[in-house]
Write a protein that holds these residues in place. Structure first.
Motif, PDB file in Angstrom:
ATOM      1  N   ALA A   1       0.830  -1.204   0.000  1.00  0.00           N
ATOM      2  CA  ALA A   1       0.000   0.000   0.000  1.00  0.00           C
ATOM      3  C   ALA A   1       0.869   1.259   0.000  1.00  0.00           C
ATOM      4  O   ALA A   1       0.609   2.204  -0.753  1.00  0.00           O
ATOM      5  CB  ALA A   1      -0.934  -0.009   1.213  1.00  0.00           C
ATOM      6  N   LEU A   2       1.894   1.277   0.841  1.00  0.00           N
ATOM      7  CA  LEU A   2       2.789   2.437   0.899  1.00  0.00           C
ATOM      8  C   LEU A   2       3.531   2.621  -0.417  1.00  0.00           C
ATOM      9  O   LEU A   2       3.658   3.742  -0.920  1.00  0.00           O
ATOM     10  CB  LEU A   2       3.787   2.269   2.033  1.00  0.00           C
ATOM     11  CG  LEU A   2       3.253   2.494   3.454  1.00  0.00           C
ATOM     12  CD1 LEU A   2       4.286   2.078   4.477  1.00  0.00           C
ATOM     13  CD2 LEU A   2       2.852   3.949   3.657  1.00  0.00           C
ATOM     14  N   ARG A   3       4.007   1.531  -0.990  1.00  0.00           N
ATOM     15  CA  ARG A   3       4.761   1.600  -2.244  1.00  0.00           C
ATOM     16  C   ARG A   3       3.892   2.153  -3.363  1.00  0.00           C
ATOM     17  O   ARG A   3       4.309   3.041  -4.111  1.00  0.00           O
ATOM     18  CB  ARG A   3       5.278   0.212  -2.605  1.00  0.00           C
ATOM     19  CG  ARG A   3       6.060   0.160  -3.911  1.00  0.00           C
ATOM     20  CD  ARG A   3       6.331  -1.275  -4.342  1.00  0.00           C
ATOM     21  NE  ARG A   3       7.051  -1.295  -5.593  1.00  0.00           N
ATOM     22  CZ  ARG A   3       8.353  -1.484  -5.712  1.00  0.00           C
ATOM     23  NH1 ARG A   3       9.088  -1.662  -4.635  1.00  0.00           N
ATOM     24  NH2 ARG A   3       8.933  -1.488  -6.894  1.00  0.00           N
ATOM     25  N   PHE A   4       2.668   1.632  -3.477  1.00  0.00           N
ATOM     26  CA  PHE A   4       1.779   2.057  -4.555  1.00  0.00           C
ATOM     27  C   PHE A   4       1.372   3.521  -4.392  1.00  0.00           C
ATOM     28  O   PHE A   4       1.397   4.304  -5.348  1.00  0.00           O
ATOM     29  CB  PHE A   4       0.540   1.162  -4.583  1.00  0.00           C
ATOM     30  CG  PHE A   4      -0.400   1.465  -5.714  1.00  0.00           C
ATOM     31  CD1 PHE A   4      -0.087   1.092  -7.010  1.00  0.00           C
ATOM     32  CD2 PHE A   4      -1.584   2.148  -5.487  1.00  0.00           C
ATOM     33  CE1 PHE A   4      -0.938   1.377  -8.064  1.00  0.00           C
ATOM     34  CE2 PHE A   4      -2.443   2.441  -6.529  1.00  0.00           C
ATOM     35  CZ  PHE A   4      -2.121   2.050  -7.818  1.00  0.00           C
ATOM     36  N   MET A   5       1.024   3.904  -3.168  1.00  0.00           N
ATOM     37  CA  MET A   5       0.605   5.277  -2.903  1.00  0.00           C
ATOM     38  C   MET A   5       1.739   6.258  -3.195  1.00  0.00           C
ATOM     39  O   MET A   5       1.526   7.293  -3.846  1.00  0.00           O
ATOM     40  CB  MET A   5       0.155   5.402  -1.447  1.00  0.00           C
ATOM     41  CG  MET A   5      -0.254   6.802  -1.008  1.00  0.00           C
ATOM     42  SD  MET A   5      -0.692   6.848   0.744  1.00  0.00           S
ATOM     43  CE  MET A   5       0.905   6.501   1.495  1.00  0.00           C
ATOM     44  N   ARG A   6       2.940   5.945  -2.754  1.00  0.00           N
ATOM     45  CA  ARG A   6       4.080   6.844  -2.965  1.00  0.00           C
ATOM     46  C   ARG A   6       4.442   6.926  -4.444  1.00  0.00           C
ATOM     47  O   ARG A   6       4.845   7.985  -4.935  1.00  0.00           O
ATOM     48  CB  ARG A   6       5.267   6.368  -2.149  1.00  0.00           C
ATOM     49  CG  ARG A   6       5.074   6.584  -0.642  1.00  0.00           C
ATOM     50  CD  ARG A   6       6.142   5.883   0.175  1.00  0.00           C
ATOM     51  NE  ARG A   6       5.973   6.122   1.608  1.00  0.00           N
ATOM     52  CZ  ARG A   6       6.637   5.488   2.558  1.00  0.00           C
ATOM     53  NH1 ARG A   6       7.537   4.557   2.213  1.00  0.00           N
ATOM     54  NH2 ARG A   6       6.429   5.748   3.833  1.00  0.00           N
ATOM     55  N   TRP A   7       4.305   5.811  -5.148  1.00  0.00           N
ATOM     56  CA  TRP A   7       4.603   5.809  -6.586  1.00  0.00           C
ATOM     57  C   TRP A   7       3.691   6.781  -7.322  1.00  0.00           C
ATOM     58  O   TRP A   7       4.155   7.609  -8.104  1.00  0.00           O
ATOM     59  CB  TRP A   7       4.443   4.398  -7.138  1.00  0.00           C
ATOM     60  CG  TRP A   7       4.517   4.318  -8.639  1.00  0.00           C
ATOM     61  CD1 TRP A   7       5.550   4.733  -9.427  1.00  0.00           C
ATOM     62  CD2 TRP A   7       3.512   3.807  -9.519  1.00  0.00           C
ATOM     63  NE1 TRP A   7       5.262   4.494 -10.752  1.00  0.00           N
ATOM     64  CE2 TRP A   7       4.020   3.925 -10.845  1.00  0.00           C
ATOM     65  CE3 TRP A   7       2.262   3.235  -9.332  1.00  0.00           C
ATOM     66  CZ2 TRP A   7       3.303   3.512 -11.957  1.00  0.00           C
ATOM     67  CZ3 TRP A   7       1.552   2.813 -10.441  1.00  0.00           C
ATOM     68  CH2 TRP A   7       2.057   2.963 -11.729  1.00  0.00           C
ATOM     69  N   LEU A   8       2.398   6.714  -7.058  1.00  0.00           N
ATOM     70  CA  LEU A   8       1.458   7.605  -7.742  1.00  0.00           C
ATOM     71  C   LEU A   8       1.697   9.066  -7.360  1.00  0.00           C
ATOM     72  O   LEU A   8       1.630   9.956  -8.216  1.00  0.00           O
ATOM     73  CB  LEU A   8       0.013   7.216  -7.420  1.00  0.00           C
ATOM     74  CG  LEU A   8      -0.482   5.901  -8.035  1.00  0.00           C
ATOM     75  CD1 LEU A   8      -1.962   5.694  -7.716  1.00  0.00           C
ATOM     76  CD2 LEU A   8      -0.257   5.859  -9.536  1.00  0.00           C
ATOM     77  N   ASN A   9       1.994   9.325  -6.104  1.00  0.00           N
ATOM     78  CA  ASN A   9       2.230  10.710  -5.683  1.00  0.00           C
ATOM     79  C   ASN A   9       3.551  11.258  -6.221  1.00  0.00           C
ATOM     80  O   ASN A   9       3.690  12.463  -6.427  1.00  0.00           O
ATOM     81  CB  ASN A   9       2.191  10.815  -4.158  1.00  0.00           C
ATOM     82  CG  ASN A   9       0.769  10.818  -3.620  1.00  0.00           C
ATOM     83  OD1 ASN A   9      -0.140  11.348  -4.248  1.00  0.00           O
ATOM     84  ND2 ASN A   9       0.571  10.228  -2.456  1.00  0.00           N
ATOM     85  N   ASP A  10       4.519  10.380  -6.470  1.00  0.00           N
ATOM     86  CA  ASP A  10       5.785  10.824  -7.053  1.00  0.00           C
ATOM     87  C   ASP A  10       5.660  11.070  -8.548  1.00  0.00           C
ATOM     88  O   ASP A  10       6.353  11.927  -9.109  1.00  0.00           O
ATOM     89  CB  ASP A  10       6.885   9.785  -6.800  1.00  0.00           C
ATOM     90  CG  ASP A  10       7.326   9.744  -5.344  1.00  0.00           C
ATOM     91  OD1 ASP A  10       7.044  10.719  -4.621  1.00  0.00           O
ATOM     92  OD2 ASP A  10       7.928   8.732  -4.933  1.00  0.00           O
ATOM     93  N   GLU A  11       4.806  10.279  -9.206  1.00  0.00           N
ATOM     94  CA  GLU A  11       4.616  10.407 -10.657  1.00  0.00           C
ATOM     95  C   GLU A  11       3.282  11.117 -10.901  1.00  0.00           C
ATOM     96  O   GLU A  11       2.235  10.485 -11.050  1.00  0.00           O
ATOM     97  CB  GLU A  11       4.628   9.019 -11.317  1.00  0.00           C
ATOM     98  CG  GLU A  11       5.905   8.239 -11.089  1.00  0.00           C
ATOM     99  CD  GLU A  11       7.100   8.871 -11.782  1.00  0.00           C
ATOM    100  OE1 GLU A  11       6.903   9.590 -12.787  1.00  0.00           O
ATOM    101  OE2 GLU A  11       8.235   8.652 -11.321  1.00  0.00           O
ATOM    102  N   LYS A  12       3.320  12.439 -10.937  1.00  0.00           N
ATOM    103  CA  LYS A  12       2.089  13.232 -10.987  1.00  0.00           C
ATOM    104  C   LYS A  12       1.229  12.930 -12.215  1.00  0.00           C
ATOM    105  O   LYS A  12      -0.004  12.877 -12.113  1.00  0.00           O
ATOM    106  CB  LYS A  12       2.438  14.731 -10.962  1.00  0.00           C
ATOM    107  CG  LYS A  12       3.196  15.182  -9.725  1.00  0.00           C
ATOM    108  CD  LYS A  12       2.372  14.981  -8.458  1.00  0.00           C
ATOM    109  CE  LYS A  12       3.012  15.652  -7.251  1.00  0.00           C
ATOM    110  NZ  LYS A  12       4.321  15.113  -6.885  1.00  0.00           N
ATOM    111  N   SER A  13       1.846  12.723 -13.369  1.00  0.00           N
ATOM    112  CA  SER A  13       1.055  12.449 -14.574  1.00  0.00           C
ATOM    113  C   SER A  13       0.351  11.103 -14.465  1.00  0.00           C
ATOM    114  O   SER A  13      -0.816  10.963 -14.865  1.00  0.00           O
ATOM    115  CB  SER A  13       1.950  12.479 -15.815  1.00  0.00           C
ATOM    116  OG  SER A  13       2.960  11.483 -15.739  1.00  0.00           O
TER     117      SER A  13
END
Length: 349
Positions: free
Chosen positions: A77-89
């Motif tokens: 969950a943390l990995r997926f959430m951080r990935w999306l927030n890091d990759e704004k597009s």
């Protein structure tokens, strides 16, 4: 007297009516706050998904998202959430995809994109209850070298046995470091690709060196250096230090390695090595390289042959390799690589 009793009864009726009305109002408020409103919010999964991302609400991803039929773990969950927030597009596309799937109730049958909405059937009061299923994304990997080991974020996921061969596996959407490791002409070569896995991806590794001007002795020297690094990484002592203990007394071993973690008959066990004695002097030392057979192949290449050994199976890399070993480190002890129970050891005698 009868008039007084009549007024008292009428007053009691008013109190009861007021109390009943108050109970209905309080019940309606409680029903709205704790039943109707949550049910309505469950139906608006696209709104909840966007808010959870922006507020970095890990609990939402653990409770409402799944991959291959299992809820996301805390780490996932943390990995997926951080990935999306890091990759704004990518985050914007993900929010739009959930909203689109929510508006198109037939989207639960689709198998493209990052998600698939699943109606759990547990919705109430005319609302739906949704979970978000992450769709597996395929990765196809090829290599121009045989016996290429493939690693994902530090974990080995498979091996390409033949040059030009294909390895296929699936991962949940996210960012991954895909590393290929192989041996070309006795030299370890590797390459790492970072991918943003939003759809199926292909990686073609070209690991074969463009020229082949090095001589075999240079390859052997590099492999000897690699073993030196591995031994020190596992034991905390240089190969030269460990090698110097052959023929030494128990006192010398204690001064060099400290107290063992365990003692058996004629054997002292340390965390990653075992010292064997003969009449009080060190006869041999076995170092656990913490490597599987495939790992050693990726590090040193295929052995020239495999022989039976009293400890397991000896991997023979040829005299030239060990001659380079002795020349480089100034060592004269005998060394062998031994495979036992799918693990690799360095035997020093």
């Amino acid at each position: 007297m009868s008039y007084t009793r009549s007024k008292k009864k009428e007053s009691n009726r008013r109190v009861l009516l007021l109390l009943f009305s108050l109970i209905i109002i309080v019940g309606a408020i409680v029903f709205y706050l704790y039943a109707y409103k949550p049910a309505a919010e469950q139906d608006k999964i696209h709104v909840a998904f966007k808010e959870a991302l922006l507020e970095q609400d890990r609990a939402f991803f653990e409770e409402k998202m799944e991959y291959q039929g299992e809820p996301l773990t805390r780490a996932e969950a943390l990995r997926f959430m951080r990935w999306l927030n890091d990759e704004k597009s990518i985050r914007g596309d993900a929010i739009a995809e959930v909203a689109k799937d929510r508006s198109d109730r037939t989207s639960s049958t689709e198998s493209e994109g990052l998600f698939r909405l699943i109606d759990t059937g547990e919705g109430r009061y005319g609302f739906s209850d949704y979970r978000i299923e992450l769709l597996p994304q395929r990765i196809d990997v090829t290599s121009d070298l045989q016996l290429t080991n493939i690693w994902i974020d530090g974990q080995r996921v498979g091996r390409i046995d033949e040059a030009g061969g294909l390895l296929t596996f699936e991962k949940m959407p996210g960012s991954y470091d895909v590393k290929a490791v192989a041996v070309a002409n006795g030299e370890t070569v590797s390459e790492t690709e970072t991918i943003q896995l939003t759809s199926s991806a292909s990686i073609d590794y070209a690991l074969m060196p463009e020229s082949n001007e090095s001589i075999a002795g240079q390859f052997d020297l590099k492999r000897a250096e690699l073993i030196e690094i591995e031994v020190e990484a596992q034991t905390g002592h240089s190969l030269e230090t460990i090698d110097s203990l052959i023929g030494q007394s128990e006192k010398k071993v204690l001064e060099t390695l400290g107290e063992p973690t365990g003692k058996r008959e004629e054997k002292w066990d340390y965390e990653q090595l075992t010292v064997t004695y003969d009449d009080g002097d060190v006869q041999s030392i076995v170092v656990d390289l913490d490597k599987r057979p495939d790992d050693l192949i990726a590090l040193l290449g295929e052995p020239k042959e495999k022989l039976e050994h009293q400890l397991g199976t000896e991997w023979d890399y040829g005299q030239s390799f060990f001659e380079s070993f002795f020349t480089f480190f100034g060592l004269e002890t005998e060394k062998q690589f031994v495979e036992k129970n799918d693990a690799m050891y360095l035997l020093i005698e």
